[in-house]
Structure formats: C-alpha cells, structure tokens
Design a protein around this motif. Sequence first.
Motif, PDB file in Angstrom:
ATOM      1  N   ILE A  88      -4.729   2.882   3.166  1.00  0.00           N
ATOM      2  CA  ILE A  88      -4.290   2.938   4.568  1.00  0.00           C
ATOM      3  C   ILE A  88      -3.011   2.123   4.710  1.00  0.00           C
ATOM      4  N   SER A 139       0.839  -1.205   0.000  1.00  0.00           N
ATOM      5  CA  SER A 139       0.000   0.000   0.000  1.00  0.00           C
ATOM      6  C   SER A 139       0.873   1.254   0.000  1.00  0.00           C
ATOM      7  N   THR A 184      -4.638  -4.103   4.556  1.00  0.00           N
ATOM      8  CA  THR A 184      -5.490  -4.034   3.357  1.00  0.00           C
ATOM      9  C   THR A 184      -6.304  -5.318   3.276  1.00  0.00           C
TER      10      THR A 184
HETATM   11 MG   LIG Z   1      -1.788  -2.855   2.363  1.00  0.00          MG
END
Ligand SMILES: [Mg+2]
Length: 438
Positions: A236, A223, A244
């Motif tokens: 996030i 992410s 995630t």
């Molecule tokens: Mg993630």
Amino acid sequence: MTIVARAASGAISIIRLSGVRALELARTLSGGGELSPRHAHLKKLHSKSGELLDEALVIYFKAPASFTGEDVVEFHTHGGEAASSAIIDELLALGARAANPGEFSKRAVLNGKMDLAKAESIAAMIEARSGLAAKMLARTLCGELGEFCSSLRKELIYILAHCEACIDYGDDDLPSDVLEGILERLDASIARLESIVSISEQRKGLIDGFKIAIIGKPNVGKSSILNALLAYDRAIVSNKAGTTRDTIEESVNFDGVLVRFVDTAGIRTSTDEIEKIGIEYSKKAANDADIIIAVFDASKDKSKEDDEIIKLLASYEKTKILVLNKCDLNLEFPTNSLPTEPIKISAKDDITGLKKEIKKLASFEQSGELMLTSNRQTKLVKAALKELKEAVFKLNESELEIFAFHINAALKNIAAITEPAYNSDILDAMFGSFCLGK
Ligand SMILES: [Mg+2]
Ligand SMILES: Nc1nc2c(ncn2[C@@H]2O[C@H](COP(=O)(O)OP(=O)(O)OP(=O)(O)O)[C@@H](O)[C@H]2O)c(=O)[nH]1
C-alpha cells in the motif's frame, strides 16, 4: 547392505537400488530374465505372491560403473507414488533396506566416484532456485573446485619440498633467492584463495537468493520503489507517513537471479506501540539483508530522521545503495551531505538506475572466478588462509620448521574440501540434509 529409494516421482517414477544384491533382487522382481548392463529392458514386475505390480524399464549399472560405484539397478515405473511404493515395499520384503537421505551420494563419495565438493553441489542443485545458480553449481559438479584444490595442493607440496631442502642445507648454504621464490608463490596462492572467498561471500545469494532491505524515514517512497521493482502493486502506498507498519517480503527472479526484496516501516521516533514494533522489524530486516537500499526524498530538505538513517547505515558492514527518490520533483535535498553519491530515481517514472546498480552489486554477471557452494567449504578455505598467512609470517622470521607445520595444516584443510573426513558423524550430518534417492 542393498538400499532402495524413490529418486524421482512424476509421470515416471525412478526407483534406485544399490548394493551387492541389487542385480539379484531386480531379477527376482522382474521374472528372472537376463539384465545386461546399461541396457533398458522392458519388464513386468511381480510380487512374491505373483501379483502384477507394474511394467517398467529396468536398467542395470554394473559396479563400479555406476553412480554409487556399487551394482545399481534403476526401475523407471509408471508414475504415481502409490504404484512405486508397492515396488519399493516388495524390494524391502526381498531384503533391501530403505535408503537414508543422501545415502546414495555418500556411497558414491566413499567409493571414490565423486569428491565431497561435487556431492555438495548435487544437494545444492536440487535446491537451486535460479538458472544462474544452477550454472554456477554445474561448474563445481563438473569438478572445477576439485581441480583447483588438487593444483593448490601440488603447489603447497612443492613449497614444502623446497622448505625441507632449505632446512637440510642450513642457513649458510641457502641460495639467497630460494626463500624469496617460496614467498612469491605463497603470496600468489593466498591472493587466489582470498579472491575465491570474497567472490563466494558476495555471490552467496546466488544459491539461496539475495535479500535486499529497503529502509528510510516514513513517506520517502520505499513501498513505491518495491512496487516498481516488482512491477505490480504489492504494498500500500499513501502520502500518510507511517503507511507501512509491518515488513513486506516478496521474491522476484531478477535477470535469472532470485532476489527477495523487503519493504520496511519508515524509521522514526514514534510513541505508537505498533509502529515502534514495526520499526524494530525494519532494523532487523536491514541487519539480515545482504544489501541495503536506503531511500531519501529529493523533494524535501534533509531532516533529523534522515540523519538517523545515515547513522544507522554506518553501523552495517554490508553493501549499501543510497537512493534519492522523487527526482521528478524539484530538488531540495542536499545530496553532498550523504556519505556516497546517491542514485537518482523516481519510483513514479523511472527506476532504471536502481535496477542497474542492484545487478552490478549482486555480481549478476558471471565472472570466471570459482565459487564455494557451502559454508563447510568456506570455513575450510578460511582456515587454510589463516595457516598460510601464519606460514608467511614464520618464513619472514626464518622459522622454517614452524613454517612447514603451518603449510601442512593448510594442506589438510584444502584436502578436506574434496576428501571425506573419515568421521561418520560429519558425513552423516552432511548427507543427512540431502533428499531421499540422492
Ligand atoms: Mg511504505
Ligand atoms: N512525485 C513522486 N511521488 C512519489 C514518488 N515515490 C513515492 N511517491 C509518493 O510518496 C508518498 C509516499 O510513498 P510510499 O511509497 O507510501 O512511501 P513509504 O516510504 O513506503 O512510506 P511509509 O510506508 O509511510 O514509511 C505517496 O504519496 C507516493 O505516491 C516519486 O518518485 N515521485
């Protein structure tokens, strides 16, 4: 039948009218005055009952010098759907028919105004979502693919003619180098077609957008990489493994090319029901992607979960980028245990290496090679290639009649790229995907 549709709508709407009655209907609507071809006439348009509909620029294109090859009249009216709808309604009342999607282009193809490949480029051009895609399509629009097909057809006909001569001569009288010459020319054509197919497949994403999935075990920084690629905090990020849960998709224009990045849930063995579903989505995202970015954590030793990712990667036959993230920390990961050399980055500090690799692999730089712009074209080229390879095989076995049969079949496939198959179902299916007014 004379057809009508709105071709554009905005501050100015363009209404297109095409067919044998186009001029007559346009003159009725605009008060009966003269409309000289290719001149912009400012005209007041009235309904049958004498009501003023709009003031518009009226341009008449006399057949065959028009987009469709028929008489065409364009009305450039003051914008707004309502205003132009009233004019279209009036033309319908006068006897025109509402055009089907793509019907103008279909008529243009049937009247020999443009080839099929060009018509497909027009459809794709409307959908093109990046500057580079539009540039590629403009090349087909300008007839480059059509020219290539016709030169290839000439080449195959030349080969056929030589083959027929060989059949007539019979084996004994054959000049020994004739067959070798044919083979050499055929190999060159096959190589060119293969290169066109492979470049087209590689660059397919130029038209629809490239899909790039970011996969890896939890907490490696997937992410964080997505956020760095997008240059804003979309997903996030936390030091808790399993942050995630669902796939996150976001598109960016990456140096003129549309790229859709998909961040995924970290892949691991989990008993959590929701996480398990997320992991299935991750695998699906990898499966659907054009390119996979697999992420490993430089600051940790290799784990079983990393081995699972390596195994999973091996099962996909697509472009892969291996990334070693968190290189700002001490290196603990045994890089030589990866199948290929990874790109070393830090989502925290610097992802330049990854960006460079994405651009390289997606062939963002324009190459001189032609590109096929529809699945229909690719299918035909692949079918032609199959026939040509079959032909080479038969030539090596000196089966000249069967060789000629395969060359003929290849010729038909190549011809179908630009020439309409006179099968209205195929044409309707193809042009049905166009938008109205095209
Ligand atoms: Mg993630
Ligand atoms: N030092 C350092 N930390 C990083 C880097 N990239 C990510 N991190 C940290 O690693 C942790 C995990 O990052 P995420 O981006 O949430 O990882 P993920 O792979 O998406 O994790 P899941 O969603 O749980 O699968 C966070 O605390 C990040 O701040 C990096 O390049 N360097």
